[in-house]
Design an enzyme around this catalytic site. Structure first.
Site, PDB file in Angstrom:
ATOM      1  CB  ILE A 112      69.452  21.418 -34.464  1.00 41.27           C
ATOM      2  CG1 ILE A 112      69.017  22.034 -33.118  1.00 41.27           C
ATOM      3  CG2 ILE A 112      68.273  20.766 -35.179  1.00 41.27           C
ATOM      4  CD1 ILE A 112      68.536  21.051 -32.053  1.00 41.27           C
ATOM      5  CE  LYS A 113      73.656  13.713 -36.395  1.00 36.37           C
ATOM      6  NZ  LYS A 113      73.755  12.348 -35.856  1.00 36.37           N
ATOM      7  CE1 TYR A 114      66.666  21.483 -38.613  1.00 36.14           C
ATOM      8  CE2 TYR A 114      68.692  22.758 -38.493  1.00 36.14           C
ATOM      9  CZ  TYR A 114      67.374  22.568 -38.133  1.00 36.14           C
ATOM     10  OH  TYR A 114      66.761  23.458 -37.289  1.00 36.14           O
TER      11      TYR A 114
END
Ligand code: E4P
Length: 294
Positions: A112-114
């Site tokens: 998951i890209k934050y």
């Protein structure tokens, strides 16, 4: 086909499963994939819908994103598929985390890209506690990379940090220096954060990422095609990166900073103009696909 795999894992930077499949054929493998809201907005599926006059609702856009990553997931190896949450400058960590939790269930190999912002780092800190794999994106400074390290300490899986090389080059700074500096800083760490060189614009960027032993590099299909055309050139021992822009002007070096990775993540200077700009561009591209009322 590539016979001598580089040490760096190779990811496709895109949003189109057919393209990933073509790269897979060209290289004989693909280690992983990165996507982002701009790349998804450009994907052929979504563009076709828009061209035929069907803008999407937020829910439909999410469904399209899910379908795209589900099609890509089985094509790639253990570097996984990076899926980015939809965040604007006001999105709070809890909301990012809720999206991350959902996206993480879409495929078995999701990262998951934050964004490398205060709220993105809070979301990452909570995510690693829940064993959600994370890729911290829009990284433009060594301070941000230090904060990523400190916020995700104890993660069971490797955490990715994505320094954006090309976007630093675009404003005259040598983006490859940032990759080099982060790698050097992490030598003193426990190895839980892997450097994913991103925003790769040309073959020299790719070779420089290999020469620096970046754990991963994400590359647009066009650059991978050029790499294949070069017969999969690799940097030799004398390789030296020419830090120049397209018109030959020298890029400004980015100096190494002495930072203490044991400090709390909140103590680092996290704000960066390009991170904020990057978020705004992702939001604009994402919104361009939505119905006006959405
Ligand atoms: C990385 O994960 C990003 O998707 C990407 O590398 C951004 O590259 P750009 O600067 O060419 O948009």
């Amino acid at each position: 086909m590539l016979t001598n795999k580089p040490k760096s894992k190779i990811l496709v930077d895109g949003g189109d499963p057919d393209e990933t499949s073509q790269v897979q054929k060209l290289l004989g493998f693909v280690d992983g994939q990165t996507t982002n809201p701009s790349l998804i907005a450009k994907s052929p599926e979504i563009q076709q819908r828009i061209a035929s006059g069907h803008s999407l609702s937020a829910q439909e856009e999410k469904e399209e994103y899910r379908k795209i990553v589900q099609a890509i997931s089985p094509l790639v190896g253990n570097a996984g598929v990076s899926v980015e949450v939809f965040a604007d400058l006001d999105t709070r960590a809890k909301e990012m985390l809720a999206q991350g939790e959902e996206m993480f269930t879409w495929i078995p190999n999701a990262y998951i890209k934050y964004p490398c912002t205060h709220e993105g780092l809070r979301a990452a800190e909570m995510s690693v506690r829940e064993q959600i794999r994370v890729n911290m994106t829009l990284c433009f400074s060594q301070e941000q990379a230090a904060a990523v390290y400190a916020a995700t300490k104890g993660s069971k899986d490797p955490v990715y940090v994505s320094p954006f090389v090309g976007r630093l080059d675009d404003r005259g700074e040598n983006g490859i220096d940032l990759v080099k500096n982060i790698k050097m800083m992490y030598k003193r760490g426990d190895g839980h954060v892997h450097v994913l060189a991103a925003s790769i614009r040309h073959l020299d960027h790719l070779l420089a990422a290999f020469a620096l032993d970046a754990e991963l590099v994400t590359v647009p299909a066009k650059v991978l095609e050029k790499w294949a055309a070069s017969n999969f050139a690799m940097p030799d021992r004398d390789f030296s990166y020419k830090a120049a822009n397209a018109s030959g002007a020298r890029l400004k070096p980015i100096p190494f900073e002495e930072l203490d990775l044991n400090l709390p993540w909140q103590s680092f200077e996290i704000a960066h103009e390009l991170t904020a700009k990057g978020i705004q561009k992702f939001v604009a591209d994402y919104r361009s696909t939505l119905k006006r009322s959405a």
